[in-house]
Design a protein around this motif. Sequence first.
Motif, PDB file in Angstrom:
ATOM      1  N   HIS A  99      40.722  40.414  33.822  1.00 38.71           N
ATOM      2  CA  HIS A  99      41.663  40.922  34.817  1.00 38.71           C
ATOM      3  C   HIS A  99      41.950  39.793  35.813  1.00 38.71           C
ATOM      4  O   HIS A  99      41.081  38.984  36.103  1.00 38.71           O
ATOM      5  N   ASN A 137      31.076  41.846  34.364  1.00 36.01           N
ATOM      6  CA  ASN A 137      32.348  41.283  34.796  1.00 36.01           C
ATOM      7  C   ASN A 137      32.051  40.517  36.074  1.00 36.01           C
ATOM      8  O   ASN A 137      31.461  41.065  37.003  1.00 36.01           O
ATOM      9  N   TYR A 138      32.454  39.265  36.107  1.00 36.45           N
ATOM     10  CA  TYR A 138      32.147  38.401  37.253  1.00 36.45           C
ATOM     11  C   TYR A 138      33.460  37.896  37.834  1.00 36.45           C
ATOM     12  O   TYR A 138      34.333  37.439  37.090  1.00 36.45           O
ATOM     13  N   THR A 139      33.601  37.971  39.136  1.00 32.24           N
ATOM     14  CA  THR A 139      34.862  37.597  39.780  1.00 32.24           C
ATOM     15  C   THR A 139      34.758  36.250  40.477  1.00 32.24           C
ATOM     16  O   THR A 139      33.823  35.996  41.228  1.00 32.24           O
ATOM     17  N   LYS A 156      42.284  35.929  42.209  1.00 34.28           N
ATOM     18  CA  LYS A 156      40.979  36.437  41.797  1.00 34.28           C
ATOM     19  C   LYS A 156      41.015  36.588  40.280  1.00 34.28           C
ATOM     20  O   LYS A 156      41.958  37.168  39.743  1.00 34.28           O
ATOM     21  N   LYS A 157      40.008  36.050  39.625  1.00 32.23           N
ATOM     22  CA  LYS A 157      39.905  36.149  38.167  1.00 32.23           C
ATOM     23  C   LYS A 157      38.629  36.897  37.830  1.00 32.23           C
ATOM     24  O   LYS A 157      37.546  36.498  38.238  1.00 32.23           O
ATOM     25  N   ASN A 158      38.775  37.988  37.101  1.00 36.46           N
ATOM     26  CA  ASN A 158      37.629  38.766  36.664  1.00 36.46           C
ATOM     27  C   ASN A 158      37.342  38.386  35.220  1.00 36.46           C
ATOM     28  O   ASN A 158      38.197  38.550  34.353  1.00 36.46           O
ATOM     29  N   TYR A 160      34.945  38.644  31.804  1.00 34.70           N
ATOM     30  CA  TYR A 160      34.001  39.439  31.017  1.00 34.70           C
ATOM     31  C   TYR A 160      33.012  38.476  30.377  1.00 34.70           C
ATOM     32  O   TYR A 160      33.406  37.501  29.739  1.00 34.70           O
TER      33      TYR A 160
END
Length: 175
Positions: A99, A137-139, A156-158, A160
Motif C-alpha cells: 500500500h 506490514n511495515y511502513t 508512506k509506503k507499506n 508486506y
Amino acid sequence: MRKENANQFQLDPKWKWLESFLGFKYAINLYSPFVGSGIRVIKYDKEKHQIDVRLKMNFFTRGYMGTHFGGSIYSMCDPFYVYLLIKRLGNLYMIWDKHAEIDYIKQNKESVYAKFEVTDSDIENIKSLLTKQKKTNYTFSTNIVDSQGDIVASVKKNIYIRKMGTNTKNKKSEY
C-alpha cells in the motif's frame, strides 16, 4: 510455503544480470519508466543502505498545470524500500509493496529529490515482529523536497514482509 512457490519471489534474472554487470545505480537508471519520466538514482550508498533519487523537471515531466505530474512523483518512490529490504534481509523473506499513500503539499516547477533508507533499527523491528507473527506490514515514510529542502510531497509506503519456510536455502541474498 512450498519450494516451487518460493521461487516466484526471486529477482528477475534480467535485473540480477544487469546489476552484476553495471551495478545497481546504473542498472536502475536504465529502467524505461525512469528514463521516460526523468527519474534518476543519483546516489546509492551500500554501507548506509540509502538511495537518493531525483526527478528532473523538463518538457516531458511537466503536467498540464506546469508542475510535476503526480504519477511521476510517486514513481520516483516506488521500488526502493523493497529493494533495500531485499538487500538487508536476503532471500529468506518475501517482500512486496502492499500500500502507498502520497500527500501533495506544495506545487513545484523544478527538480525534486527523495532519500530512501532502511536503518538497522528498521531491520531489528521487522525481525522482532516476525518472531511473534508469520508476516507483517511495515511502513516507511519519506519526503520529496525541492532544491531548497522545502517539502513538496510526503510518501508512506507499506511493505508486506513474510519469513519464508525452511524449504529455501539459508543464505544471504545474492542480488
